[in-house]
Design a protein around this motif. Structure first.
Motif, PDB file in Angstrom:
ATOM      1  N   THR A  68       0.615  -1.578   0.298  1.00 27.97           N
ATOM      2  CA  THR A  68      -0.060  -0.188   0.231  1.00 27.97           C
ATOM      3  C   THR A  68       0.765   1.462  -0.295  1.00 27.97           C
ATOM      4  OG1 THR A  68      -0.311  -0.200   2.586  1.00 27.97           O
ATOM      5  CG2 THR A  68      -1.838  -0.755   1.544  1.00 27.97           C
ATOM      6  N   GLY A  69       2.291   0.836  -0.141  1.00 26.10           N
ATOM      7  CA  GLY A  69       3.496   2.308  -0.422  1.00 26.10           C
ATOM      8  C   GLY A  69       2.835   3.111  -1.525  1.00 26.10           C
ATOM      9  N   ALA A  70       3.864   4.171  -1.773  1.00 22.24           N
ATOM     10  CA  ALA A  70       3.820   5.400  -2.601  1.00 22.24           C
ATOM     11  C   ALA A  70       3.548   4.874  -4.135  1.00 22.24           C
ATOM     12  CB  ALA A  70       5.153   5.847  -2.400  1.00 22.24           C
ATOM     13  N   ARG A  71       4.429   2.993  -4.039  1.00 23.19           N
ATOM     14  CA  ARG A  71       4.911   3.123  -5.496  1.00 23.19           C
ATOM     15  C   ARG A  71       3.640   1.223  -5.165  1.00 23.19           C
ATOM     16  NH1 ARG A  71       6.874   4.442  -9.872  1.00 23.19           N
ATOM     17  NH2 ARG A  71       7.837   2.024  -9.660  1.00 23.19           N
ATOM     18  N   SER A  72       2.526   1.441  -4.762  1.00 30.45           N
ATOM     19  CA  SER A  72       1.313   0.208  -5.054  1.00 30.45           C
ATOM     20  C   SER A  72       0.723   1.161  -5.844  1.00 30.45           C
ATOM     21  CB  SER A  72       0.857   0.185  -3.441  1.00 30.45           C
ATOM     22  OG  SER A  72       0.325   1.464  -3.238  1.00 30.45           O
ATOM     23  N   VAL A  73      -0.205  -0.142  -6.532  1.00 33.00           N
ATOM     24  CA  VAL A  73      -1.161   0.026  -7.792  1.00 33.00           C
ATOM     25  C   VAL A  73      -2.835   0.823  -6.747  1.00 33.00           C
ATOM     26  CG1 VAL A  73      -2.926  -0.311  -8.855  1.00 33.00           C
ATOM     27  CG2 VAL A  73      -0.502  -1.716  -9.041  1.00 33.00           C
ATOM     28  N   VAL A 148       3.243   7.219 -14.339  1.00 38.04           N
ATOM     29  CA  VAL A 148       4.896   6.657 -13.855  1.00 38.04           C
ATOM     30  C   VAL A 148       5.739   6.047 -14.353  1.00 38.04           C
ATOM     31  CG1 VAL A 148       3.197   7.281 -11.423  1.00 38.04           C
ATOM     32  CG2 VAL A 148       3.194   4.451 -12.581  1.00 38.04           C
ATOM     33  N   TRP A 149       6.653   5.165 -13.852  1.00 39.66           N
ATOM     34  CA  TRP A 149       7.401   4.440 -14.711  1.00 39.66           C
ATOM     35  C   TRP A 149       6.259   2.786 -15.408  1.00 39.66           C
ATOM     36  CZ3 TRP A 149       8.421  -1.215 -14.104  1.00 39.66           C
ATOM     37  CH2 TRP A 149       8.999  -1.493 -15.309  1.00 39.66           C
ATOM     38  N   GLY A 150       6.117   2.988 -16.254  1.00 40.18           N
ATOM     39  CA  GLY A 150       5.657   1.547 -16.846  1.00 40.18           C
ATOM     40  C   GLY A 150       3.676   1.842 -17.559  1.00 40.18           C
ATOM     41  N   GLY A 151       3.288   3.371 -16.808  1.00 32.32           N
ATOM     42  CA  GLY A 151       1.840   3.452 -16.339  1.00 32.32           C
ATOM     43  C   GLY A 151       1.219   3.559 -18.111  1.00 32.32           C
ATOM     44  N   LEU A 218       5.042  -1.770  -8.465  1.00 29.52           N
ATOM     45  CA  LEU A 218       4.988  -1.295 -10.412  1.00 29.52           C
ATOM     46  C   LEU A 218       5.601  -1.801 -11.108  1.00 29.52           C
ATOM     47  CD1 LEU A 218       3.843   2.082  -9.306  1.00 29.52           C
ATOM     48  CD2 LEU A 218       2.185   0.604 -10.066  1.00 29.52           C
ATOM     49  N   GLY A 219       6.943  -2.480 -10.380  1.00 33.53           N
ATOM     50  CA  GLY A 219       8.355  -2.749 -11.199  1.00 33.53           C
ATOM     51  C   GLY A 219       7.489  -4.494 -11.139  1.00 33.53           C
ATOM     52  N   ASN A 220       6.833  -4.852 -10.459  1.00 25.57           N
ATOM     53  CA  ASN A 220       6.279  -6.511 -10.701  1.00 25.57           C
ATOM     54  C   ASN A 220       5.389  -6.640 -11.232  1.00 25.57           C
ATOM     55  OD1 ASN A 220       9.321  -7.055  -8.703  1.00 25.57           O
ATOM     56  ND2 ASN A 220       8.033  -7.344  -7.082  1.00 25.57           N
ATOM     57  N   LEU A 221       4.365  -5.618 -10.853  1.00 27.19           N
ATOM     58  CA  LEU A 221       3.581  -5.598 -11.756  1.00 27.19           C
ATOM     59  C   LEU A 221       3.952  -5.486 -13.076  1.00 27.19           C
ATOM     60  CD1 LEU A 221       0.115  -5.092 -12.230  1.00 27.19           C
ATOM     61  CD2 LEU A 221       1.069  -2.834 -12.177  1.00 27.19           C
ATOM     62  N   GLY A 222       4.753  -4.488 -13.835  1.00 28.55           N
ATOM     63  CA  GLY A 222       5.498  -4.926 -15.087  1.00 28.55           C
ATOM     64  C   GLY A 222       5.650  -6.257 -15.294  1.00 28.55           C
ATOM     65  N   ALA A 223       6.802  -6.712 -14.854  1.00 32.67           N
ATOM     66  CA  ALA A 223       7.557  -7.901 -15.104  1.00 32.67           C
ATOM     67  C   ALA A 223       6.234  -8.743 -14.906  1.00 32.67           C
ATOM     68  CB  ALA A 223       8.262  -8.348 -13.939  1.00 32.67           C
ATOM     69  N   GLN A 353      12.010   5.240 -24.634  1.00 31.48           N
ATOM     70  CA  GLN A 353      12.171   4.174 -25.069  1.00 31.48           C
ATOM     71  C   GLN A 353      11.559   3.007 -24.261  1.00 31.48           C
ATOM     72  OE1 GLN A 353      16.647   4.077 -23.897  1.00 31.48           O
ATOM     73  NE2 GLN A 353      17.295   2.540 -25.821  1.00 31.48           N
ATOM     74  N   SER A 354      11.205   3.651 -23.182  1.00 30.60           N
ATOM     75  CA  SER A 354      11.010   2.270 -22.158  1.00 30.60           C
ATOM     76  C   SER A 354      10.003   2.091 -22.202  1.00 30.60           C
ATOM     77  CB  SER A 354      10.761   2.848 -20.341  1.00 30.60           C
ATOM     78  OG  SER A 354      10.699   4.015 -20.586  1.00 30.60           O
ATOM     79  N   ASP A 355       9.206   2.971 -22.455  1.00 32.13           N
ATOM     80  CA  ASP A 355       7.748   2.492 -22.478  1.00 32.13           C
ATOM     81  C   ASP A 355       7.232   2.349 -24.235  1.00 32.13           C
ATOM     82  OD1 ASP A 355       6.344   3.571 -20.938  1.00 32.13           O
ATOM     83  OD2 ASP A 355       6.184   5.841 -21.869  1.00 32.13           O
ATOM     84  N   ALA A 356       8.299   1.980 -24.921  1.00 34.06           N
ATOM     85  CA  ALA A 356       8.170   1.339 -26.728  1.00 34.06           C
ATOM     86  C   ALA A 356       8.672  -0.473 -26.475  1.00 34.06           C
ATOM     87  CB  ALA A 356       8.830   1.563 -27.306  1.00 34.06           C
ATOM     88  N   PHE A 357       9.658   0.030 -25.218  1.00 31.13           N
ATOM     89  CA  PHE A 357      10.074  -1.637 -25.069  1.00 31.13           C
ATOM     90  C   PHE A 357       9.543  -2.172 -24.615  1.00 31.13           C
ATOM     91  CE2 PHE A 357      11.994  -4.519 -21.418  1.00 31.13           C
ATOM     92  CZ  PHE A 357      12.110  -5.646 -22.033  1.00 31.13           C
TER      93      PHE A 357
END
Length: 390
Positions: A68-73, A148-151, A218-223, A353-357
């Protein structure tokens, strides 16, 4: 809705696939276990203070800050969820119920002994699934990607997922209305596999959390999203092939071109993977490409290996048609790295570049698998109808 895997999961058949049965009950457990999490998910936006089962589970396994922290969904989507709580309540509740209902459709006993119940449950499933996906699309229309990253990439995947889920479900309904049973089995299998991405994504981000401490939720969500791009369509393809495996097959000579073509497929796949790895080296140093490329390549290699095992097994039995089917699926798997890199290069023209990947691995990677499976399902369906009409 017909039973996709009843042929391999029937207790009374003498040619059971133990691995298929194990995977089936694992999927049932995940789907049924997910239902209360999905139904309960939006309650706290109507009744503040209500315990959210998903957050409680994630906290117990990984930790409070992760869940539930700042980097949670929940943190980055809190305002959007509050403003669209009715739409999302429909999406999560009906989606969880539909997925649980779908598990009953795997029962060969229900399909064979209580066909009307099977058909009515199928109709109800289609209605619930459609409303759930319309709720998802409505939410996406009414909101913007989270900055955010990957959004952006994740929102693009959600669009693709909702539309492909709707398309596969209604294609399955269209097929059974015309008594194209095999085609119906194929596409309802794809539909359920896509519906399963919701609970499987929770399994991924909760399971990866303790193993990969460098990444947040969020990072693991992307993975996890990257892995499911391969796992969902690939799993549907393997399940369909296994459902056909125990049916009588005429032995015939395997054409030499199918045998020699396997070498070309292997070279194509190796070249594509090499290009992907080299392409990833152009990403910035702080980009978690190690985790993401692993989550992309491991499922791809696993899917390719299963297709290769099916191919060699059919070849050893002299089942030329089955060899051809596995051959087509292998071609699809080999084309995944190529499609991913092409989409990545094109995406860089309009995206970062990151969004394209991320967009290429979350969306484009599934296209060759879907296309190869569509070719196999259509050919098997046409062949079955041709044999029955004789």
């Amino acid at each position: 809705m017909s039973d996709l895997t009843s042929n391999t999961l029937d207790n009374k058949t003498k040619t059971n696939w133990p691995l298929s049965r194990l995977l089936y009950w694992l999927i049932v457990a995940i789907a049924v276990g997910y239902a209360p999490l999905a139904i309960n998910y939006m309650w706290r936006y109507f009744y503040p203070g209500t315990v959210q089962l998903q957050a409680m589970l994630t906290t117990a396994v990984v930790g409070h800050d992760y869940a539930t922290g700042a980097r949670s969904v929940d943190a980055v989507r809190a305002a959007d969820y509050m403003h669209n709580r009715l739409i999302l309540l429909m999406h999560t509740t009906l989606g969880g119920i539909a997925l649980t209902l779908a598990m009953f459709q795997f029962s060969s006993r229900l399909r064979q002994r209580y066909a009307p119940a099977h058909r009515w449950m199928g109709r109800i499933y289609i209605v619930l699934m459609t409303l759930a996906m319309l709720g998802s699309l409505s939410f996406l229309v009414r909101t913007h990607p989270v900055p955010v990253w990957g959004g952006l990439a994740f929102d693009m995947q959600l669009w693709a997922l909702a539309l492909s889920t709707l398309a596969s479900g209604w294609l399955a309904l269209w097929a059974i209305r015309r008594r194209y049973v095999v085609m119906h089995q194929a596409w309802i299998g794809v539909n359920i596999a896509l519906m399963l991405t919701a609970p499987l994504l929770r399994v991924f981000w909760i399971g990866i959390g303790p193993l990969w401490h460098k990444a947040d939720l969020l990072g693991n969500l992307g993975a996890g999203s990257i892995s499911l791009t391969i796992v969902a369509p690939g799993g549907a393809a393997i399940a369909f092939m296994l459902s056909r495996a125990r049916l009588p097959a005429q032995r015939s000579a395997v054409p030499d071109r199918l045998v020699t073509g396997s070498l070309g497929i292997a070279l194509l796949a190796a070249a594509g993977i090499l290009v992907s790895v080299l392409h990833c080296r152009t990403l910035s140093a702080n980009f978690p490409y190690t985790l993401l490329i692993i989550m992309h390549l491991v499922p791809l290699v696993g899917y390719s290996l299963l297709c290769w095992i099916g191919y060699t097994n059919a070849r050893s039995k002299g089942q030329a048609f089955a060899v051809w089917q596995w051959h087509v699926l292998l071609i699809g798997a080999a084309c995944v790295p190529i499609a991913t890199n092409l989409a990545w290069w094109v995406g860089e023209l309009v995206l970062t570049q990151s969004d394209a990947f991320l967009a290429s691995t979350m969306i484009a990677a599934a296209v060759p698998i879907f296309l190869s499976f569509a070719v196999v399902a259509d050919t098997v369906g046409r062949r079955t109808r041709s044999l029955r009409s004789r």
